[in-house]
Scaffold this motif. Structure first.
Motif, short mmCIF file in Angstrom:
data_model
loop_
_atom_site.label_atom_id
_atom_site.label_comp_id
_atom_site.label_asym_id
_atom_site.label_seq_id
_atom_site.Cartn_x
_atom_site.Cartn_y
_atom_site.Cartn_z
N ALA A 1 0.86 -1.19 0.00
CA ALA A 1 0.00 0.00 0.00
C ALA A 1 0.88 1.23 0.00
CB ALA A 1 -0.92 0.02 1.22
N THR A 2 0.38 2.30 -0.62
CA THR A 2 1.06 3.58 -0.58
C THR A 2 0.07 4.69 -0.27
OG1 THR A 2 0.78 3.96 -2.95
CG2 THR A 2 2.82 2.87 -2.25
N ILE A 3 0.60 5.79 0.25
CA ILE A 3 -0.24 6.95 0.53
C ILE A 3 0.55 8.20 0.17
CG2 ILE A 3 0.45 6.93 2.98
CD1 ILE A 3 -2.40 8.06 3.59
N ALA A 4 -0.07 9.05 -0.61
CA ALA A 4 0.58 10.28 -1.04
C ALA A 4 0.43 11.36 0.03
CB ALA A 4 -0.03 10.75 -2.36
N SER A 5 1.16 12.45 -0.16
CA SER A 5 1.11 13.52 0.82
C SER A 5 -0.28 14.17 0.90
CB SER A 5 2.15 14.60 0.50
OG SER A 5 1.99 15.07 -0.83
N ASP A 6 -1.07 14.03 -0.19
CA ASP A 6 -2.43 14.58 -0.18
C ASP A 6 -3.47 13.57 0.30
OD1 ASP A 6 -3.11 14.29 -3.80
OD2 ASP A 6 -2.55 12.82 -2.29
N GLY A 7 -3.00 12.39 0.70
CA GLY A 7 -3.90 11.39 1.24
C GLY A 7 -4.39 10.34 0.27
N ASN A 8 -4.07 10.47 -1.00
CA ASN A 8 -4.48 9.45 -1.97
C ASN A 8 -3.79 8.13 -1.64
OD1 ASN A 8 -6.26 10.95 -3.54
ND2 ASN A 8 -4.62 11.75 -4.82
N VAL A 9 -4.56 7.05 -1.66
CA VAL A 9 -4.04 5.74 -1.29
C VAL A 9 -4.13 4.76 -2.45
CG1 VAL A 9 -4.58 6.07 1.14
CG2 VAL A 9 -6.24 4.96 -0.36
N ASN A 10 -3.28 3.76 -2.37
CA ASN A 10 -3.25 2.70 -3.37
C ASN A 10 -2.95 1.40 -2.64
OD1 ASN A 10 -3.06 1.50 -6.02
ND2 ASN A 10 -0.85 1.49 -5.75
N TYR A 11 -3.71 0.34 -2.98
CA TYR A 11 -3.53 -0.95 -2.32
C TYR A 11 -3.31 -2.06 -3.35
CZ TYR A 11 -5.55 1.16 1.90
OH TYR A 11 -5.80 1.95 3.00
N ALA A 12 -2.54 -3.04 -2.96
CA ALA A 12 -2.48 -4.27 -3.74
C ALA A 12 -3.83 -4.97 -3.64
CB ALA A 12 -1.38 -5.18 -3.22
N ASP A 13 -4.23 -5.64 -4.71
CA ASP A 13 -5.53 -6.32 -4.70
C ASP A 13 -5.62 -7.33 -3.57
OD1 ASP A 13 -5.92 -6.44 -8.34
OD2 ASP A 13 -6.39 -4.87 -6.88
N SER A 14 -4.51 -7.95 -3.23
CA SER A 14 -4.51 -9.01 -2.23
C SER A 14 -4.81 -8.52 -0.82
CB SER A 14 -3.17 -9.75 -2.25
OG SER A 14 -2.11 -8.85 -1.97
N VAL A 15 -4.69 -7.22 -0.59
CA VAL A 15 -4.91 -6.69 0.77
C VAL A 15 -6.09 -5.75 0.86
CG1 VAL A 15 -2.44 -6.92 1.22
CG2 VAL A 15 -3.37 -4.68 0.59
N LYS A 16 -6.72 -5.45 -0.26
CA LYS A 16 -7.87 -4.53 -0.25
C LYS A 16 -8.96 -5.07 0.66
CE LYS A 16 -7.32 -2.34 -4.78
NZ LYS A 16 -7.84 -2.23 -6.16
N GLY A 17 -9.50 -4.18 1.48
CA GLY A 17 -10.56 -4.57 2.41
C GLY A 17 -10.06 -5.13 3.72
N ARG A 18 -8.77 -5.44 3.80
CA ARG A 18 -8.19 -5.99 5.03
C ARG A 18 -7.16 -5.06 5.67
NH1 ARG A 18 -5.17 -10.45 4.85
NH2 ARG A 18 -4.42 -10.09 2.72
N PHE A 19 -6.40 -4.37 4.84
CA PHE A 19 -5.34 -3.48 5.32
C PHE A 19 -5.75 -2.03 5.10
CE2 PHE A 19 -1.44 -6.48 4.61
CZ PHE A 19 -2.08 -7.48 5.30
#
Length: 120
Positions: free
Chosen positions: A50-68
């Motif tokens: 997962a990553t998070i930008a300074s403006d709060g935008n997030v990105n998750y791997a499909d395998s962890v979406k909904g859990r992390f």
């Protein structure tokens, strides 16, 4: 930028852990752009979690979406990873990453890694 992770450990499947990564920042650093978590299991490759930008935008791997859930405290230069419903396949060394800029350059930094082990 130096990164120090904490919060790894051993947990049973279905359990939760929270990882933290604190960045020590020198005065030459203008901004920390993206902070994130990657992991490396038994395979040779490090994969994005997962990553998070300074403006709060997030990105998750499909395998962890909904859990992390990744979050960030910009005032403390700290990023967190709340991991719920853990599975044995989440077992890996988790690495914190930060992309930062100073006058004339953009670089990234890595933490030393923290072990997460999920038992079945």
């Amino acid at each position: 930028v130096q990164l120090v992770e904490s919060g790894g450990g051993l947990v049973q499947a279905g359990g939760s852990l929270r990882l933290s990564c604190a960045a020590s920042v020198s005065k030459s650093v203008d901004i920390i752009h993206t902070m994130g978590w990657y992991r490396q299991g038994l395979g040779p490759h490090r994969e994005l979690v997962a990553t998070i930008a300074s403006d709060g935008n997030v990105n998750y791997a499909d395998s962890v979406k909904g859990r992390f859930t990744i979050s960030r405290d910009n005032a403390k230069n700290t990023v967190y990873l709340q991991m719920n419903s853990l599975k044995p396949e989440d077992t890996a060394v988790y690495y914190c990453n930060a992309v930062w800029s100073a006058p004339g350059l953009v670089q990234d930094a890595w933490g030393q890694g923290t072990q997460v082990t999920v038992s079945s």
